[in-house]
Each structure stands twice: as C-alpha cells, then as structure tokens.
Design an enzyme around this catalytic site. Sequence first.
Site, PDB file in Angstrom:
ATOM      1  N   ASN A   1       0.955  -0.991  -0.066  1.00 51.50           N
ATOM      2  CA  ASN A   1       0.005  -0.100  -0.233  1.00 51.50           C
ATOM      3  C   ASN A   1       0.834   1.190   0.032  1.00 51.50           C
ATOM      4  OD1 ASN A   1       0.503   0.915   2.937  1.00 51.50           O
ATOM      5  ND2 ASN A   1      -0.309  -1.128   3.254  1.00 51.50           N
TER       6      ASN A   1
ATOM      7  N   ASP B   1      -4.294  -6.556   5.419  1.00 55.07           N
ATOM      8  CA  ASP B   1      -5.409  -7.621   6.101  1.00 55.07           C
ATOM      9  C   ASP B   1      -5.289  -9.117   5.303  1.00 55.07           C
ATOM     10  OD1 ASP B   1      -6.415  -5.758   8.187  1.00 55.07           O
ATOM     11  OD2 ASP B   1      -7.848  -4.992   6.428  1.00 55.07           O
TER      12      ASP B   1
ATOM     13  N   LYS C   1     -13.866   0.189  15.964  1.00 53.28           N
ATOM     14  CA  LYS C   1     -12.639  -0.306  16.069  1.00 53.28           C
ATOM     15  C   LYS C   1     -12.104  -0.297  17.746  1.00 53.28           C
ATOM     16  CE  LYS C   1     -11.125  -0.416  11.413  1.00 53.28           C
ATOM     17  NZ  LYS C   1     -10.520   0.554  10.503  1.00 53.28           N
TER      18      LYS C   1
ATOM     19  N   LYS D   1     -11.445  -3.733  19.504  1.00 57.34           N
ATOM     20  CA  LYS D   1     -10.067  -3.854  19.665  1.00 57.34           C
ATOM     21  C   LYS D   1      -9.527  -3.655  21.190  1.00 57.34           C
ATOM     22  CE  LYS D   1      -9.081  -4.009  14.802  1.00 57.34           C
ATOM     23  NZ  LYS D   1      -8.327  -4.024  13.747  1.00 57.34           N
TER      24      LYS D   1
HETATM   25  O1  PMT Z   1       2.806   6.265   6.385  1.00 56.90           O
HETATM   26  P1  PMT Z   1       2.062   7.500   6.100  1.00 56.90           P
HETATM   27  O2  PMT Z   1       2.278   7.782   4.507  1.00 56.90           O
HETATM   28  O3  PMT Z   1       2.580   8.717   6.857  1.00 56.90           O
HETATM   29  O4  PMT Z   1       0.757   7.486   6.226  1.00 56.90           O
HETATM   30  C1  PMT Z   1       0.119   7.287   7.382  1.00 56.90           C
HETATM   31  C2  PMT Z   1      -1.261   6.358   7.498  1.00 56.90           C
HETATM   32  C3  PMT Z   1      -2.306   6.773   6.703  1.00 56.90           C
HETATM   33  C4  PMT Z   1      -0.716   5.029   7.325  1.00 56.90           C
HETATM   34  C5  PMT Z   1      -1.630   6.367   9.128  1.00 56.90           C
HETATM   35  O5  PMT Z   1      -1.990   7.733   9.479  1.00 56.90           O
HETATM   36  C6  PMT Z   1      -2.597   5.477   9.428  1.00 56.90           C
HETATM   37  O6  PMT Z   1      -3.971   5.780   9.040  1.00 56.90           O
HETATM   38  N1  PMT Z   1      -2.333   4.231   9.797  1.00 56.90           N
HETATM   39  C7  PMT Z   1      -3.234   2.880   9.958  1.00 56.90           C
HETATM   40  C8  PMT Z   1      -3.688   2.363   8.726  1.00 56.90           C
HETATM   41  C9  PMT Z   1      -4.563   1.200   8.495  1.00 56.90           C
HETATM   42  O7  PMT Z   1      -4.189   0.122   8.158  1.00 56.90           O
HETATM   43  O8  PMT Z   1      -5.701   1.556   9.138  1.00 56.90           O
HETATM   44  P2  PMT Z   1      -6.927   0.392   9.392  1.00 56.90           P
HETATM   45  O9  PMT Z   1      -7.982   1.083   9.696  1.00 56.90           O
HETATM   46  O10 PMT Z   1      -6.719  -0.544   8.446  1.00 56.90           O
HETATM   47  O11 PMT Z   1      -6.362  -0.204  10.631  1.00 56.90           O
HETATM   48  C10 PMT Z   1      -6.701  -0.152  11.959  1.00 56.90           C
HETATM   49  C11 PMT Z   1      -5.715  -0.304  12.880  1.00 56.90           C
HETATM   50  O12 PMT Z   1      -5.323  -1.700  13.172  1.00 56.90           O
HETATM   51  C12 PMT Z   1      -4.480   0.451  12.577  1.00 56.90           C
HETATM   52  O13 PMT Z   1      -4.040   0.686  13.862  1.00 56.90           O
HETATM   53  C13 PMT Z   1      -3.548  -0.745  12.115  1.00 56.90           C
HETATM   54  O14 PMT Z   1      -2.104  -0.604  12.267  1.00 56.90           O
HETATM   55  C14 PMT Z   1      -4.127  -1.912  12.792  1.00 56.90           C
HETATM   56  N2  PMT Z   1      -3.814  -3.294  12.085  1.00 56.90           N
HETATM   57  C15 PMT Z   1      -4.461  -3.420  11.151  1.00 56.90           C
HETATM   58  C16 PMT Z   1      -4.632  -4.650  10.309  1.00 56.90           C
HETATM   59  C17 PMT Z   1      -3.795  -5.760  10.974  1.00 56.90           C
HETATM   60  N3  PMT Z   1      -3.968  -6.899  10.259  1.00 56.90           N
HETATM   61  N4  PMT Z   1      -3.203  -5.392  12.152  1.00 56.90           N
HETATM   62  C18 PMT Z   1      -3.073  -4.328  12.617  1.00 56.90           C
HETATM   63  O15 PMT Z   1      -2.558  -3.952  13.690  1.00 56.90           O
END
Ligand code: PMT
Length: 398
Positions: free
Chosen positions: A209, A279, A339, A343
């Site tokens: 990504n 994911d 979330k 979580k």
């Molecule tokens: O790296 P940059 O270019 O500066 O961009 C920053 C960012 C946009 C990546 C950052 O600000 C951000 O939003 N990070 C989370 C991105 C994400 O995957 O969001 P999500 O809504 O899909 O995940 C929710 C949370 O679960 C996040 O804290 C993620 O780290 C965590 N996660 C998700 C999937 C997984 N398998 N394990 C996790 O720990």
Amino acid sequence: MKIIVGITGGIAAYKSPELVRLLKKAGHEVRCAATAHALEFTTRATLETVSGVPLYSDLFAGNATSTEHISLKDWADLLVVAPATANIIGKMASGIADDALSTLLLAMAPQRVLLAPAMNSQMWAHPALQRNLELLRSWGVVTVGPDDGPLACGTSGTGRMSDPAAIAAAVANGDWTNGDGGQRLAGERWLVTAGPTYERIDSVRFIGNYSSGKMGFALARVLAEAGAEVELVSGPTSLSISHPRIHTERVESAREMYAAATKAFPACRGAILSAAVADYRPRECADHKLKKQGSEGMTLQLVQNPDILATLGAMKAPGQTLVGFALETDNELQNAHSKLQRKNLDFIVMNSLRDAGAGFGTDTNKVTILGTDGSSKESALMSKEEIARLIVNTVTAS
Ligand code: PMT
C-alpha cells in the site's frame, strides 16, 4: 510562558511579526532576537512595535562586556526560531556563536528550542542539513514544518515555513510546557508500528500500500524527544531515523510485524500502531517469478493476516495504553468508534482519505482522536510532526 522569537534571514521573516502577535494574544510574554540578515526582510521597528520591547540583535550593543544573551536565556522558557535558515541550523549543530542570536542559542538548553525551518527544497533535502537536524533533535530540539508548497525561488516543494498559527499551536502543545525539559516520558518504553507491509506473491512481486512511514516515524521521534525509549517496528520505507532512544526493527510482512510487536509489547508502557498492515496475503508465495500464462486472467487466493492491534488489545495489562489508527473513507467516526471498542483500545486516531492533505504519503495529516472515556479531539491540517505531538500529548496526559 516567556518566549523569545528568533528571526533569521529568509523571506519567511515577513511572517514573524504575525507569530509574535499570535503568541502575545495567547497570553505569552514575547521578546524578539534577530540576525542582521533577518532585518533585510523585516524591520526593527516592526518587531519592536509588535513585541512592545527592544529587539536583541547586537551582541555587544556598544558594551564590550555585554552578557545580555545570558540574562535572556535565564528569562526565557522557550526560544522559537522562525524562520530557521539552513545557516542557523548548521551553526547550532556546530556550536558556532558569532552574532547575538547564535550566541543566545548556544546558551539555551536545546530542549527549550523550537525551530521552524524555511528554505529551498533542495537545501532542505541536502544530507548536511538533514544530518544537522537529526543531531539537534537528538539533543532535544523540536522542529515544526517545513510545509510543502510554492517557494520564493519560483519552484514548489518542501521548504515553506509553517504558518504562524501552526507554530503557535505547536508552542501550545509542546512538551516544554511541562517544565521538565522535555523529558516527561523518561523511564517509559513505547512501541510504535510504522509504514506498509509487503505480502509476497512471488520472488519479484508483492501486495502493498502507499504508506510512507512518515506518520509512524514522527510519532517515534516525538516520543523519544519526550524522553521515552522507543521500539519502532517499521515496514518497508525509504525513511531512516537516528536517535539514541529509538531502536528500529525493519520488517516486511504483516506476520513479521506481528512477531516483532507482540514480542516488544509486554515490556512497554504503551503502543501506538500507525502501520498500514495488509489484512490479507497470498495463500502461497512462489519462489520464482510467475510467468504469464495464455490469455486468461489469473486468480490469486488470499488468506487473512493476524490482526496485530486486536492481539495487543487482548494482551493488554493494567497500566498499559493502547492506541490504534483508523484510516477511513466513509462513516469515519462510526467505524473508528467500533474499532476502539472491538479491539480493546484506549484511543483511536481517525484520519480520513476524504480530507485533502491527510493520510498516505503526505507531509501533513488531519485527525480526530477518540478516547474510551468519550473524549474527542479534532485537529486542523498540520504537519505529521505536529499531529504526532498532539497524539503523544493526548495519550500520555494522564
Ligand atoms: O505512513 P504514512 O504515509 O505517513 O501514512 C500514515 C497512515 C495513513 C498509514 C496512518 O495515518 C494510518 O492511518 N495508519 C493506519 C492505516 C490502517 O491500516 O488503518 P486500518 O483502519 O486498516 O487499521 C486499523 C488499525 O489496526 C491500525 O492501527 C493498524 O495499524 C492496525 N492493524 C490493521 C490490520 C492488521 N492486520 N493489524 C493491525 O494492527
């Protein structure tokens, strides 16, 4: 607070009087110190009028035994240099004191200095400048900006001084307001995840990504500047960070990030998970380059990756703080709330891809920080450095 606004010789100096005005409006006592070159871009009369006190710009001021730099450093809680040119940053990193402002800077504790750099984007990217800044940050100097945008030289890029309002906001959020020289988190260990994960398809391809790691690296830096030891687990990114309290572990896939994060978490006071973790991963990874076959499409079977954040939520012990991110495109607050609860988090930082300048790759972000206590804090669009400071100050406040 008592604040000295230091002004050096760049075109952004025309904005410095506005910064002085905003800081005074916020209730601070402000004095100004300027280099001779700064006074090519703004005037003594302007700075003395907005601050209401004489400008400090002459090391001797007609008195060969002047020690005004010492009395000023004793007076001030904070020295904000805006704009900070590449020249003053280089002098600070080398300990050079050859005029009023650079002498004052050498006398000040680095933890009480905030820099708002401003310069041409190629000067900003120069390894000498970046090395100098890393060194200053490792001593406790805090930086705000620079921002992206049109530059005085007619080009566009990173190098614009942050807006006076953003610098004033950084002063309001700053660790130095805690009165402990920026070491508020000394003795604490924090885990930060950053960047993307790559899930291999074959020996040359992966699913990934657009995460650059900028948000996570800024969080690591802000935590370390506040005195914490930081375990930074980073997916593939071109960024690097050098700070004596930041221990970086580079990983590639979600499963590697899972292994590193679950190992580090039990010894940590808290964790902030900003990585964009895939994911799903391909069910199988070919050990050779897959060849195109016939004219048909190709079906890739995916399986779910472990959820690192949910796992840490289940592991969380009393006294640990867990902070997740939510990158949303619709129903933002509703999804983030869900979330937060599902979580077992203490805070969630929501950023929306619908906000221009927020999310992947940019130097800026705009977030809403939700707490399990029902709190909600919405930020303006600010540099990721400033957003990181807001997050760290919010989640470590209690
Ligand atoms: O790296 P940059 O270019 O500066 O961009 C920053 C960012 C946009 C990546 C950052 O600000 C951000 O939003 N990070 C989370 C991105 C994400 O995957 O969001 P999500 O809504 O899909 O995940 C929710 C949370 O679960 C996040 O804290 C993620 O780290 C965590 N996660 C998700 C999937 C997984 N398998 N394990 C996790 O720990």
